[in-house]
Design an enzyme around this catalytic site. Sequence first.
Site, PDB file in Angstrom:
ATOM      1  N   TYR A   1     -55.746 -66.538 -26.957  1.00  0.00           N
ATOM      2  CA  TYR A   1     -56.234 -67.113 -25.690  1.00  0.00           C
ATOM      3  C   TYR A   1     -55.123 -67.865 -24.945  1.00  0.00           C
ATOM      4  CZ  TYR A   1     -58.926 -70.408 -22.767  1.00  0.00           C
ATOM      5  OH  TYR A   1     -59.409 -71.184 -21.737  1.00  0.00           O
TER       6      TYR A   1
ATOM      7  N   SER B   1     -52.330 -80.595 -31.254  1.00  0.00           N
ATOM      8  CA  SER B   1     -53.664 -80.841 -30.721  1.00  0.00           C
ATOM      9  C   SER B   1     -53.923 -82.340 -30.634  1.00  0.00           C
ATOM     10  CB  SER B   1     -54.677 -80.202 -31.661  1.00  0.00           C
ATOM     11  OG  SER B   1     -55.976 -80.661 -31.369  1.00  0.00           O
TER      12      SER B   1
ATOM     13  N   TYR C   1     -58.319 -79.080 -40.229  1.00  0.00           N
ATOM     14  CA  TYR C   1     -57.598 -78.443 -39.122  1.00  0.00           C
ATOM     15  C   TYR C   1     -56.628 -79.445 -38.485  1.00  0.00           C
ATOM     16  CZ  TYR C   1     -56.823 -77.199 -34.254  1.00  0.00           C
ATOM     17  OH  TYR C   1     -56.240 -76.981 -33.030  1.00  0.00           O
TER      18      TYR C   1
ATOM     19  N   LYS D   1     -52.249 -79.780 -38.240  1.00  0.00           N
ATOM     20  CA  LYS D   1     -51.420 -80.018 -37.048  1.00  0.00           C
ATOM     21  C   LYS D   1     -50.519 -81.239 -37.288  1.00  0.00           C
ATOM     22  CE  LYS D   1     -52.983 -76.633 -34.565  1.00  0.00           C
ATOM     23  NZ  LYS D   1     -52.117 -75.485 -34.221  1.00  0.00           N
TER      24      LYS D   1
ATOM     25  N   LEU E   1     -67.524 -75.533 -26.172  1.00  0.00           N
ATOM     26  CA  LEU E   1     -68.501 -75.666 -25.091  1.00  0.00           C
ATOM     27  C   LEU E   1     -68.367 -74.595 -23.998  1.00  0.00           C
ATOM     28  CD1 LEU E   1     -70.790 -77.319 -23.824  1.00  0.00           C
ATOM     29  CD2 LEU E   1     -69.042 -78.750 -22.758  1.00  0.00           C
TER      30      LEU E   1
HETATM   31  N1  UFG Z   1     -70.656 -79.225 -27.319  1.00  0.00           N
HETATM   32  C1  UFG Z   1     -72.019 -79.063 -27.127  1.00  0.00           C
HETATM   33  N2  UFG Z   1     -72.550 -77.849 -27.434  1.00  0.00           N
HETATM   34  C2  UFG Z   1     -71.823 -76.791 -27.896  1.00  0.00           C
HETATM   35  C3  UFG Z   1     -70.429 -76.979 -28.082  1.00  0.00           C
HETATM   36  C4  UFG Z   1     -69.872 -78.213 -27.790  1.00  0.00           C
HETATM   37  O1  UFG Z   1     -72.715 -79.984 -26.715  1.00  0.00           O
HETATM   38  O2  UFG Z   1     -72.383 -75.720 -28.168  1.00  0.00           O
HETATM   39  C5  UFG Z   1     -70.034 -80.526 -26.958  1.00  0.00           C
HETATM   40  C6  UFG Z   1     -69.357 -81.247 -28.115  1.00  0.00           C
HETATM   41  O3  UFG Z   1     -70.285 -82.033 -28.835  1.00  0.00           O
HETATM   42  C7  UFG Z   1     -68.291 -82.058 -27.378  1.00  0.00           C
HETATM   43  C8  UFG Z   1     -67.918 -81.161 -26.185  1.00  0.00           C
HETATM   44  O4  UFG Z   1     -69.015 -80.277 -26.021  1.00  0.00           O
HETATM   45  O5  UFG Z   1     -68.848 -83.244 -26.864  1.00  0.00           O
HETATM   46  C9  UFG Z   1     -66.655 -80.355 -26.409  1.00  0.00           C
HETATM   47  O6  UFG Z   1     -66.769 -79.632 -27.634  1.00  0.00           O
HETATM   48  P1  UFG Z   1     -65.779 -78.444 -28.013  1.00  0.00           P
HETATM   49  O7  UFG Z   1     -66.266 -77.855 -29.301  1.00  0.00           O
HETATM   50  O8  UFG Z   1     -65.613 -77.517 -26.854  1.00  0.00           O
HETATM   51  O9  UFG Z   1     -64.389 -79.175 -28.206  1.00  0.00           O
HETATM   52  P2  UFG Z   1     -63.971 -80.353 -29.210  1.00  0.00           P
HETATM   53  O10 UFG Z   1     -63.588 -81.514 -28.353  1.00  0.00           O
HETATM   54  O11 UFG Z   1     -64.958 -80.575 -30.268  1.00  0.00           O
HETATM   55  O12 UFG Z   1     -62.713 -79.707 -29.933  1.00  0.00           O
HETATM   56  C10 UFG Z   1     -61.623 -79.204 -29.208  1.00  0.00           C
HETATM   57  C11 UFG Z   1     -61.005 -78.057 -29.960  1.00  0.00           C
HETATM   58  C12 UFG Z   1     -60.324 -78.526 -31.203  1.00  0.00           C
HETATM   59  C13 UFG Z   1     -59.424 -79.663 -30.907  1.00  0.00           C
HETATM   60  C14 UFG Z   1     -60.155 -80.760 -30.181  1.00  0.00           C
HETATM   61  C15 UFG Z   1     -59.258 -81.895 -29.813  1.00  0.00           C
HETATM   62  O13 UFG Z   1     -61.970 -77.107 -30.319  1.00  0.00           O
HETATM   63  O14 UFG Z   1     -59.549 -77.472 -31.710  1.00  0.00           O
HETATM   64  O15 UFG Z   1     -60.721 -80.224 -29.003  1.00  0.00           O
HETATM   65  O16 UFG Z   1     -58.264 -81.481 -28.976  1.00  0.00           O
HETATM   66  F1  UFG Z   1     -58.950 -80.154 -32.054  1.00  0.00           F
END
Ligand code: UFG
Length: 339
Positions: free
Chosen positions: A11, A124, A148, A152, A199
């Site tokens: 990506y 990250s 993970y 990093k 998300l």
């Molecule tokens: N969320 C939802 N529903 C979903 C998916 C996510 O409500 O189906 C929420 C999560 O709770 C969070 C926000 O959306 O509040 C963002 O979640 P993501 O999973 O998109 O991203 P994260 O912040 O959890 O994690 C990302 C990357 C990781 C990285 C991290 C910090 O996936 O690899 O950012 O940089 F480590």
Amino acid sequence: MRVFLTGGAGYIGSHTLLEVLSQDHQVCVYDDFSNSEPEALKRVAKLTNRSFDTVEGDVLDRAKIQQSLIDFKPDVVVHFAGKKAVGESTEKPLMYYRNNVDGTLALLEGMEAAGCKRIVFSSSATVYGEPHYLPYDEHHPLAPTNPYGMTKYMVELILKDWCASNVKNTAVLLRYFNPVGAHESGEIGEDPNDIPNNLMPFVSQVAVGRREKLSVFGGDYETHDGTGVRDYIHVVDLAKAHAAAIQFADGHSGCEAINVGSGQGSSVLDLVEAFKSASGRDIPYEVVARRAGDIAEFYADPTKADKILGWKTERNLSDMCKSAWNWQSRNPKGYNSIK
Ligand code: UFG
């Protein structure tokens, strides 16, 4: 310059490839296609009208990566190849340490054999862990909370020692916040193998009808609307940060950690609203329990990136959603849409 991209079909890798080719660098992509598609490379070649070398290989294949580096003789390596799912890393920590940490050691050994002294590394924001203060700047203590994130962090430490061992060695550690969106052409974008963990791809798949509704993980955080807040960054802005880091690495030595974020926090519901406007589609959602391990809120202080790379974000949340929707609606099943 001669630029070697591990994970260049993925990506972020494919968007960086496009940016680097448009700046007339010579490129070799090294990718095992375990979480990427050769189709992405074909599309980048078509969009840029440029050719580049491709080697299908795993970073853990020491003989192959070493030979590929010796053959290509890169000036700089950009290292994307690695596993990236936080949840999976808690179930299979050894696989994560093997791929992300030992994979980087194999790469660095190959670089030494090939005489390459510069690396730009996909780190990250997860290296920071629970915020002691916000926004995170690069001096914030490092305390990752999952395997993970630990991989990093460990690679950052390895690169710091590697730079200390030779004054000519250079490492730029790019600490990504939350990359989302797609190239404006809609030809390349994020294409998760399975049910998306993140998300934006989940919201895009709801909008296109592949998923019924979004589960919003937690509505009782101490944020402006109770949902989690993140610093979303357009993948094209992120690709441009890599291009700037490649230029920076050319004229400097030593190890620099740099936040790559916008400095703006957006909640889950902010993103849902922005996506609805961008797509004209409804995004049904349900607020469910918090996801284990999630942090309420975090965002970057991106001052250092501006100061030393001359880089800052140019695209806002609406641009991110419009481009994600353009990609998803043109490729409802990702790169498999054409099969
Ligand atoms: N969320 C939802 N529903 C979903 C998916 C996510 O409500 O189906 C929420 C999560 O709770 C969070 C926000 O959306 O509040 C963002 O979640 P993501 O999973 O998109 O991203 P994260 O912040 O959890 O994690 C990302 C990357 C990781 C990285 C991290 C910090 O996936 O690899 O950012 O940089 F480590």
